[in-house]
Write a protein that holds these residues in place. Sequence first.
Motif: not given
Length: 309
Positions: A54-61
């Motif tokens: 997962a990309p970082p922003y998608g993971f955290l979202f």
Amino acid sequence: MTRGASGVTRADPPDSRAVDAPPPAAASAAFFPGLFVLLWSTGFIAAKYGLPYAPPYGFLFWRFVLVAVLMSAVALATRAPFPARLAEYRDLALVAICVHALYLGGVFVSLDRGMAAGTAAMLVGLQPILTVVIAWRWMQEHVSAKQWAGLALGLAGVYFVVRHKVDFGGEVWSLVPCAIALVAISVGTLYQKRHCAHVDLRSGAVVQFWVCAILYAPLAAFLDTRDVQWVGSFLFALAWSVLVLSVGAISLLYWLLRHGAAANVARLFYLVPAVTAVMAWLMFGEKLDAWALTGMALIALGVILSRRR
């Protein structure tokens, strides 16, 4: 009760064992900081599992959304009191941006750009020094010479633990997100202690994680260059991040800030790189040599010296 030779009844002396027994508060004072360090240290492990899928922003979202939904259900079910003043929501939002959005975002982006987990741990390991300096100047917390010495020893120990993992991922710009994360977590914890300590932890979490979810929605939509792969490893990393880190570790952090000086809480972060190194050695076979063990001893000594009495 005993009767003396004169016939006068006297009370028996109190049992010394009962006097010497530690009160429950002392047990919790030792247990909760240790539990916090253990839980917080798993953050880099969870990132290592999840970021390849997962990309970082998608993971955290998705992490923020799931925590917000979970804590909303908990707050409603337990009838947690919500803040009554607009200023309280503002303070909670500022803490959310620092402690969650900027700190986690900075670390995840640096790791995603190729920075070694040990390097990120070392850089974020500067937090105790920065937090103590800010608390000393901003909150007028007294810091003794012995505490400064302990903080310096802890910093040296952090370097020894992760020195063989120092890798900036081929570009100095990967340092910038991690530096932002360092400043954000230092300022955010102090602001939480000073302005949000009276807010209920359940309702406070609802406000903070919904703020982060709203902020990360456009970042995930427009800045991420790959899609989330909903495979087992990512689901495990996401579940661990939601339940253990965002609910468990963050709640413990806020509880510790309410019951201790900012300098005392900040020193716990010195232990994180050492505990993370041991976990990485056990789980991934990463290197753990004599210098790393020496660093762990220095960290332990530094924490003892820097502890406020």
